[in-house]
Design a protein around this motif. Sequence first.
Motif, PDB file in Angstrom:
ATOM      1  N   PRO A 123      38.047 -22.012 -25.902  1.00  0.00           N
ATOM      2  CA  PRO A 123      37.165 -21.879 -24.738  1.00  0.00           C
ATOM      3  C   PRO A 123      35.841 -21.241 -25.139  1.00  0.00           C
ATOM      4  O   PRO A 123      35.768 -20.520 -26.139  1.00  0.00           O
ATOM      5  N   PRO A 124      34.768 -21.507 -24.386  1.00  0.00           N
ATOM      6  CA  PRO A 124      33.467 -20.913 -24.721  1.00  0.00           C
ATOM      7  C   PRO A 124      33.495 -19.398 -24.566  1.00  0.00           C
ATOM      8  O   PRO A 124      33.996 -18.871 -23.570  1.00  0.00           O
ATOM      9  N   VAL A 125      32.940 -18.707 -25.555  1.00  0.00           N
ATOM     10  CA  VAL A 125      32.898 -17.239 -25.546  1.00  0.00           C
ATOM     11  C   VAL A 125      31.529 -16.800 -26.034  1.00  0.00           C
ATOM     12  O   VAL A 125      31.010 -17.334 -27.025  1.00  0.00           O
ATOM     13  N   ILE A 126      30.914 -15.824 -25.362  1.00  0.00           N
ATOM     14  CA  ILE A 126      29.647 -15.273 -25.819  1.00  0.00           C
ATOM     15  C   ILE A 126      29.755 -13.756 -25.908  1.00  0.00           C
ATOM     16  O   ILE A 126      30.539 -13.126 -25.200  1.00  0.00           O
ATOM     17  N   THR A 127      28.947 -13.187 -26.790  1.00  0.00           N
ATOM     18  CA  THR A 127      28.897 -11.731 -26.970  1.00  0.00           C
ATOM     19  C   THR A 127      27.450 -11.301 -27.183  1.00  0.00           C
ATOM     20  O   THR A 127      26.624 -12.064 -27.690  1.00  0.00           O
ATOM     21  N   PHE A 128      27.141 -10.068 -26.781  1.00  0.00           N
ATOM     22  CA  PHE A 128      25.820  -9.501 -27.057  1.00  0.00           C
ATOM     23  C   PHE A 128      25.759  -9.053 -28.511  1.00  0.00           C
ATOM     24  O   PHE A 128      26.666  -8.378 -29.008  1.00  0.00           O
ATOM     25  N   VAL A 129      24.673  -9.408 -29.191  1.00  0.00           N
ATOM     26  CA  VAL A 129      24.436  -8.959 -30.553  1.00  0.00           C
ATOM     27  C   VAL A 129      23.672  -7.643 -30.541  1.00  0.00           C
ATOM     28  O   VAL A 129      23.948  -6.726 -31.320  1.00  0.00           O
ATOM     29  N   THR A 160      32.352 -23.585 -18.853  1.00  0.00           N
ATOM     30  CA  THR A 160      31.535 -22.373 -18.930  1.00  0.00           C
ATOM     31  C   THR A 160      32.351 -21.183 -19.434  1.00  0.00           C
ATOM     32  O   THR A 160      33.568 -21.106 -19.245  1.00  0.00           O
ATOM     33  N   SER A 161      31.653 -20.253 -20.051  1.00  0.00           N
ATOM     34  CA  SER A 161      32.284 -19.030 -20.541  1.00  0.00           C
ATOM     35  C   SER A 161      32.397 -18.024 -19.406  1.00  0.00           C
ATOM     36  O   SER A 161      31.816 -18.197 -18.325  1.00  0.00           O
ATOM     37  N   ALA A 162      33.109 -16.948 -19.676  1.00  0.00           N
ATOM     38  CA  ALA A 162      33.084 -15.815 -18.771  1.00  0.00           C
ATOM     39  C   ALA A 162      31.690 -15.188 -18.810  1.00  0.00           C
ATOM     40  O   ALA A 162      30.966 -15.306 -19.799  1.00  0.00           O
ATOM     41  N   ASN A 180      30.169 -19.098 -29.469  1.00  0.00           N
ATOM     42  CA  ASN A 180      30.870 -19.857 -30.508  1.00  0.00           C
ATOM     43  C   ASN A 180      30.179 -21.211 -30.724  1.00  0.00           C
ATOM     44  O   ASN A 180      29.299 -21.613 -29.964  1.00  0.00           O
ATOM     45  N   ASP A 181      30.576 -21.907 -31.790  1.00  0.00           N
ATOM     46  CA  ASP A 181      29.793 -23.011 -32.335  1.00  0.00           C
ATOM     47  C   ASP A 181      29.473 -24.119 -31.334  1.00  0.00           C
ATOM     48  O   ASP A 181      28.412 -24.740 -31.419  1.00  0.00           O
ATOM     49  N   LEU A 182      30.352 -24.401 -30.407  1.00  0.00           N
ATOM     50  CA  LEU A 182      30.176 -25.563 -29.543  1.00  0.00           C
ATOM     51  C   LEU A 182      29.343 -25.267 -28.288  1.00  0.00           C
ATOM     52  O   LEU A 182      29.041 -26.186 -27.530  1.00  0.00           O
ATOM     53  N   ILE A 183      28.963 -24.019 -28.072  1.00  0.00           N
ATOM     54  CA  ILE A 183      28.117 -23.713 -26.922  1.00  0.00           C
ATOM     55  C   ILE A 183      26.708 -24.240 -27.180  1.00  0.00           C
ATOM     56  O   ILE A 183      26.122 -23.997 -28.236  1.00  0.00           O
ATOM     57  N   THR A 184      26.171 -24.962 -26.212  1.00  0.00           N
ATOM     58  CA  THR A 184      24.848 -25.569 -26.375  1.00  0.00           C
ATOM     59  C   THR A 184      23.784 -24.924 -25.492  1.00  0.00           C
ATOM     60  O   THR A 184      22.588 -25.037 -25.796  1.00  0.00           O
TER      61      THR A 184
END
Length: 263
Positions: free
Chosen positions: A36-42, A110-112, A63-67
């Motif tokens: 599943p799509p996952v995002i994080t703050f850098v 969509t991600s969380a 992650n790689d597949l998020i556009t």
Amino acid sequence: MIKRLSIIIVLLFWSCDEVVLEQDNLLDPGNPEYDPPVITFVSGPGGGETISTSEATFIWEGNDLITEYRTSFLNDPWGDWADHTLITLQYLDEDNYSFSVQGRYSSGDTSAVVTNNFTVDAVQGPALMFYPRANFSSVGSNVTFQVHAEDVNDLTAVQFNVTFDPSKLEIVSVTQGSFFLEFGESIFSFDFDNQTGSFSVVTAALGGDQPSGMGTGPLLEVVLTVKETGTSYLEFDGTELFRDPDNNNISISEAVNGVVISE
């Protein structure tokens, strides 16, 4: 009889080959290898952090597949989907804030939502400042600013002058703020000139049990009409004064100008 048996065997093998499916679509949630799509703050302020500047920069990754990603500031409506992973928020006032990001695959999954909460404490009083720091508007519209006394103690009188570009801004009205009104009687005197682009203010507490104020609050409210596109400023001219009840000078640590940005 032997020929008929051979035909049946061939048909059976052909049927088995047809039902074998390859699960190679990584965007298919039914694929055992689907992530599943996952995002994080850098980077960027978060966790209730207090920052001492009026701007904040956030960088995030997925992650790689998020556009695409979209963002929301202070629970405002979501912005448009875009491929950028960095944003700088400018002209932040003294307050608490939240910044959120969400990502999605090209399939629409969509991600969380991830959110960073932070506080801006960029002005150390005693100070004089426009609130908000910036107004965003369009030509022909009105914008409203307050001028605040920030983190003051035993403040009895204030005097200051402000200049602006009369080809870009025009004053509609100037009215007294609530700061000294909360502490009894007060005086409020102002003068403005739209030809030269300036206004001046003298305001003070008078009498009462406590002829002075403390804390943070509005000294005045000024309404202006935007006359031209671009960026224009309302600037203190460096002659601003704070006085205590004994007419002693109170040092002003900072005078924060106002900005109008119009399209």
